[in-house]
Design a protein around this motif. Structure first.
Motif, PDB file in Angstrom:
ATOM      1  N   LYS A  79     -10.052   7.489 -20.398  1.00 45.32           N
ATOM      2  CA  LYS A  79     -11.034   7.486 -21.471  1.00 45.32           C
ATOM      3  C   LYS A  79     -11.434   6.041 -21.777  1.00 45.32           C
ATOM      4  O   LYS A  79     -10.618   5.129 -21.608  1.00 45.32           O
ATOM      5  N   PRO A  80     -12.654   5.800 -22.222  1.00 44.85           N
ATOM      6  CA  PRO A  80     -13.065   4.430 -22.570  1.00 44.85           C
ATOM      7  C   PRO A  80     -12.121   3.819 -23.602  1.00 44.85           C
ATOM      8  O   PRO A  80     -11.742   4.474 -24.581  1.00 44.85           O
ATOM      9  N   GLY A  81     -11.724   2.575 -23.372  1.00 50.54           N
ATOM     10  CA  GLY A  81     -10.854   1.873 -24.292  1.00 50.54           C
ATOM     11  C   GLY A  81      -9.383   2.243 -24.204  1.00 50.54           C
ATOM     12  O   GLY A  81      -8.559   1.680 -24.920  1.00 50.54           O
ATOM     13  N   GLN A  82      -9.023   3.174 -23.340  1.00 52.45           N
ATOM     14  CA  GLN A  82      -7.641   3.622 -23.224  1.00 52.45           C
ATOM     15  C   GLN A  82      -6.776   2.562 -22.542  1.00 52.45           C
ATOM     16  O   GLN A  82      -7.193   1.917 -21.577  1.00 52.45           O
ATOM     17  N   THR A  83      -5.537   2.372 -23.027  1.00 53.70           N
ATOM     18  CA  THR A  83      -4.558   1.499 -22.388  1.00 53.70           C
ATOM     19  C   THR A  83      -3.407   2.358 -21.867  1.00 53.70           C
ATOM     20  O   THR A  83      -2.853   3.170 -22.616  1.00 53.70           O
ATOM     21  N   SER A  84      -3.062   2.183 -20.604  1.00 50.31           N
ATOM     22  CA  SER A  84      -2.023   2.996 -19.975  1.00 50.31           C
ATOM     23  C   SER A  84      -0.964   2.098 -19.370  1.00 50.31           C
ATOM     24  O   SER A  84      -1.278   1.026 -18.824  1.00 50.31           O
ATOM     25  N   HIS A  85       0.275   2.523 -19.461  1.00 52.81           N
ATOM     26  CA  HIS A  85       1.399   1.776 -18.910  1.00 52.81           C
ATOM     27  C   HIS A  85       2.108   2.636 -17.869  1.00 52.81           C
ATOM     28  O   HIS A  85       2.442   3.791 -18.141  1.00 52.81           O
ATOM     29  N   ILE A  86       2.363   2.063 -16.705  1.00 54.49           N
ATOM     30  CA  ILE A  86       2.943   2.809 -15.589  1.00 54.49           C
ATOM     31  C   ILE A  86       4.121   2.014 -15.038  1.00 54.49           C
ATOM     32  O   ILE A  86       4.033   0.793 -14.870  1.00 54.49           O
ATOM     33  N   ASP A  87       5.207   2.704 -14.744  1.00 52.94           N
ATOM     34  CA  ASP A  87       6.349   2.099 -14.065  1.00 52.94           C
ATOM     35  C   ASP A  87       6.396   2.664 -12.650  1.00 52.94           C
ATOM     36  O   ASP A  87       6.668   3.848 -12.450  1.00 52.94           O
ATOM     37  N   ALA A  88       6.106   1.825 -11.658  1.00 58.35           N
ATOM     38  CA  ALA A  88       6.038   2.269 -10.255  1.00 58.35           C
ATOM     39  C   ALA A  88       7.341   2.040  -9.503  1.00 58.35           C
ATOM     40  O   ALA A  88       7.361   2.105  -8.280  1.00 58.35           O
ATOM     41  N   ALA A  89       8.428   1.771 -10.226  1.00 53.52           N
ATOM     42  CA  ALA A  89       9.690   1.406  -9.568  1.00 53.52           C
ATOM     43  C   ALA A  89      10.154   2.456  -8.575  1.00 53.52           C
ATOM     44  O   ALA A  89      10.689   2.134  -7.508  1.00 53.52           O
ATOM     45  N   SER A  90       9.957   3.735  -8.899  1.00 54.56           N
ATOM     46  CA  SER A  90      10.474   4.794  -8.038  1.00 54.56           C
ATOM     47  C   SER A  90       9.786   4.841  -6.689  1.00 54.56           C
ATOM     48  O   SER A  90      10.325   5.398  -5.728  1.00 54.56           O
ATOM     49  N   PHE A  91       8.588   4.252  -6.576  1.00 55.36           N
ATOM     50  CA  PHE A  91       7.842   4.283  -5.318  1.00 55.36           C
ATOM     51  C   PHE A  91       7.941   2.972  -4.545  1.00 55.36           C
ATOM     52  O   PHE A  91       7.557   2.906  -3.387  1.00 55.36           O
ATOM     53  N   MET A  92       8.442   1.924  -5.187  1.00 53.70           N
ATOM     54  CA  MET A  92       8.468   0.615  -4.542  1.00 53.70           C
ATOM     55  C   MET A  92       9.791   0.405  -3.814  1.00 53.70           C
ATOM     56  O   MET A  92      10.811   1.016  -4.152  1.00 53.70           O
ATOM     57  N   ILE A  93       9.768  -0.447  -2.794  1.00 48.54           N
ATOM     58  CA  ILE A  93      10.965  -0.725  -2.016  1.00 48.54           C
ATOM     59  C   ILE A  93      11.580  -2.040  -2.473  1.00 48.54           C
ATOM     60  O   ILE A  93      10.939  -2.841  -3.146  1.00 48.54           O
ATOM     61  N   LYS A  94      12.841  -2.253  -2.109  1.00 49.29           N
ATOM     62  CA  LYS A  94      13.548  -3.480  -2.486  1.00 49.29           C
ATOM     63  C   LYS A  94      13.101  -4.624  -1.585  1.00 49.29           C
ATOM     64  O   LYS A  94      13.835  -5.113  -0.735  1.00 49.29           O
ATOM     65  N   GLY A  95      11.879  -5.011  -1.739  1.00 48.95           N
ATOM     66  CA  GLY A  95      11.309  -6.075  -0.912  1.00 48.95           C
ATOM     67  C   GLY A  95       9.873  -6.281  -1.330  1.00 48.95           C
ATOM     68  O   GLY A  95       9.521  -6.161  -2.505  1.00 48.95           O
ATOM     69  N   ASN A  96       9.005  -6.573  -0.364  1.00 48.64           N
ATOM     70  CA  ASN A  96       7.592  -6.776  -0.660  1.00 48.64           C
ATOM     71  C   ASN A  96       6.828  -5.468  -0.575  1.00 48.64           C
ATOM     72  O   ASN A  96       7.084  -4.638   0.298  1.00 48.64           O
ATOM     73  N   ASN A  97       5.879  -5.302  -1.460  1.00 47.26           N
ATOM     74  CA  ASN A  97       5.122  -4.064  -1.550  1.00 47.26           C
ATOM     75  C   ASN A  97       3.621  -4.342  -1.543  1.00 47.26           C
ATOM     76  O   ASN A  97       3.180  -5.445  -1.878  1.00 47.26           O
ATOM     77  N   THR A  98       2.860  -3.319  -1.191  1.00 47.03           N
ATOM     78  CA  THR A  98       1.409  -3.364  -1.258  1.00 47.03           C
ATOM     79  C   THR A  98       0.939  -2.345  -2.289  1.00 47.03           C
ATOM     80  O   THR A  98       1.296  -1.168  -2.216  1.00 47.03           O
ATOM     81  N   LEU A  99       0.159  -2.812  -3.254  1.00 45.05           N
ATOM     82  CA  LEU A  99      -0.414  -1.938  -4.280  1.00 45.05           C
ATOM     83  C   LEU A  99      -1.926  -1.876  -4.081  1.00 45.05           C
ATOM     84  O   LEU A  99      -2.581  -2.911  -3.940  1.00 45.05           O
ATOM     85  N   THR A 100      -2.463  -0.672  -4.063  1.00 44.05           N
ATOM     86  CA  THR A 100      -3.896  -0.477  -3.871  1.00 44.05           C
ATOM     87  C   THR A 100      -4.461   0.291  -5.057  1.00 44.05           C
ATOM     88  O   THR A 100      -3.933   1.339  -5.438  1.00 44.05           O
TER      89      THR A 100
END
Length: 510
Positions: free
Chosen positions: A444-465
């Motif tokens: 929605k316009p003006g909405q602020t969202s917070h996301i924790d992507a830890a469960s999908f990331m690996i213990k190293g370098n990651n690519t976010l798209t």
């Protein structure tokens, strides 16, 4: 007197509890010093018999890595970003992994159908293994999960060599014919050959993608194709065998099946090194060749350098205007290190304060097709070696309905994502982590969202798209950092001013 208790061959499942405690203590106190890591520039030749032989650049034999398999042929090999080494063991039906210092870690991935012969990596650390029957399997960085399965069309015989393009979707490969073949691993579609006309040679084998989008290929002759697939250079080597880029970025290595090895300057064709691996113990056929170096198999990212952004320039527009800036670092240089479907480009000019660069323009070859580009920015001051913290960017729709941005080398600690949708906001945003869909949100316009992507990331370098969709001029601001949601009313400019990373904003124009 010195004495060592060697336990390197003890299997992981071996019960050590019966050993006298004094022996365990002595093993700790008198253990030999850890072996040094394989040095940058070391040439790794798969010399057969289950062995990979390490050579200096002038051909001095250093040591051999023993896969401890019955592989008559050891094939394609590669280093990952951490320095681990992988090699395919053709008739042993296995891929073997070694630590950065060359210690045997054991089998990787599997099970395999045909005999594995070729191997490559993506920027998220996932490993792709090709077998002789034309099947490519994608494995997680630790090898425990098979993530995807691709069936490729072959020219004449075996699938010999594979490598990914900078768009991380185009898989280039050779299959004993007169072509550089292509397959899109994102859409699971076979593509037309990269070269418009058949190669002058035959039996295409080793290949490598150049930073400008061109290709080097060994096919009973070594040839260079430009980004459009046109033959632009022929090197004076009438051979069939593997091929690899050197970390210096200006030369390549290749070999023939008799064991002769050459290093060649890409631009001039000058012969820089020539020696033979044929005298190595257990020598059979050198079906694999790789060179240890930060810029060989993953994008270069050394001291004071950072991969800024790998950007998708959507279809329907012919020109992109863009700028680059850093809130805390002084920009020294900006370079284009990879692209597809670009006809001309102008890099942005660094301003007087050294923190921003403007005036960049990209123009497509074919406006109806997507284009990709990857920029590398070099900064003055202390190194932060690719740890981009935080990433802040603006996704803004300036043409069409979609904008895509990808960021590489995001460490696991940076798993908090904050999205501030604008007053004229995006309708939808999709996030992929290491190429896998993570979340798809309606906004929605003006909405602020917070996301924790830890469960999908690996213990190293990651690519976010990030893929944003919306009306013309709609936008959302995104930050990726190692801290949780901002407190209400917190001044985000203060966070940016303290950042150790970089900031990029790219806007799509008509």
């Amino acid at each position: 007197m010195k004495f060592w208790i060697l336990s390197r061959k003890i299997s992981a499942g071996f019960d050590r509890h019966w050993l006298p405690e004094i022996l365990l203590a002595l093993a700790s106190v008198f253990a030999p010093p850890a072996a040094a890591q394989i040095a940058t520039g070391t040439v790794m030749v798969s010399t057969g018999g289950g062995f990979v032989t390490e050579f200096t650049q002038n051909g001095t034999l250093l040591t051999q890595l023993n896969t401890e398999t019955v592989a008559f042929v050891t094939g394609g090999s590669i280093f990952d970003a951490a320095g681990n080494f992988y090699v395919t063991d053709y008739n042993a039906n296995q891929v073997t992994k070694f630590s950065p210092n060359g210690s045997l870690l054991g089998p990787f991935g599997g099970p395999y159908g045909g005999y594995p012969k070729s191997i490559t990596l993506d920027k998220g650390g996932n490993v792709y293994v090709g077998d002789d029957e034309g099947t490519v399997r994608k494995f997680s960085p630790d090898g425990t999960k098979q993530l995807a399965f691709y069936s490729l069309a072959l020219d004449v015989g075996d699938l010999l060599s594979i490598t990914l393009g900078s768009d991380q979707c185009t898989l280039y490969y050779t299959s004993n014919g007169r072509n550089v073949n292509r397959f899109n691993i994102c859409t699971y579609k076979q593509l037309t050959n990269f070269n418009g006309t058949a190669l002058p040679g035959y039996s295409a084998f080793g290949l490598a993608v150049l930073p400008d989008g061109g290709i080097l290929v060994n096919a009973a002759g070594v040839f260079r194709l430009d980004a459009s697939g046109k033959l632009v250079q022929t090197y004076p080597l009438q051979i069939v065998g593997p091929l690899a880029l050197d970390p210096d970025g200006t030369s390549f290595w290749t070999a023939d099946l008799g064991g002769d090895v050459w290093k060649v300057n890409i631009a001039s064709g000058a012969l820089l090194q020539a020696w033979s691996a044929g005298g190595a113990p257990y020598f059979n056929l050198p079906y694999g060749l790789s060179v240890k170096g930060p810029g060989t198999n993953v994008p270069a990212c050394g001291p004071n350098d950072a991969i800024l952004v790998d950007e998708t320039f959507p279809s329907g527009t012919g020109t992109l205007d863009y700028g680059v800036s850093s809130p805390t670092k002084v920009l020294q240089s900006i370079s284009l290190i990879g692209s597809t479907n670009l006809s001309t480009y102008t890099l942005p000019t660094i301003g007087g304060n050294g923190h921003s660069a403007t005036g960049g323009v990209f123009v497509k070859v074919n406006p109806s097709e997507r284009a990709t580009f990857e920029l590398q920015a070099t900064f003055a001051g202390p190194s932060f070696v690719c740890n981009i913290d935080p990433v802040t960017t603006t996704l803004q729709i300036k043409q069409g309905h979609q904008t895509v941005q990808s960021f590489h080398y995001i460490p696991y600690a940076e798993h908090f994502i904050e999205i501030d949708n604008g007053s004229l906001g995006l309708r939808q945003i999709r996030i992929a982590v290491n190429g896998k869909p993570f979340i798809d949100w309606n906004l929605k316009p003006g909405q602020t969202s917070h996301i924790d992507a830890a469960s999908f990331m690996i213990k190293g370098n990651n690519t976010l798209t990030f893929t944003g969709e919306g009306r013309m001029n709609s936008f959302a601001n995104i930050s990726v950092s190692n801290s949780g949601p901002s407190a209400p009313g917190k001044d985000k400019s203060a966070l940016t001013a303290q950042a150790t990373g970089i900031w990029g904003r790219l806007e799509y124009e008509q």
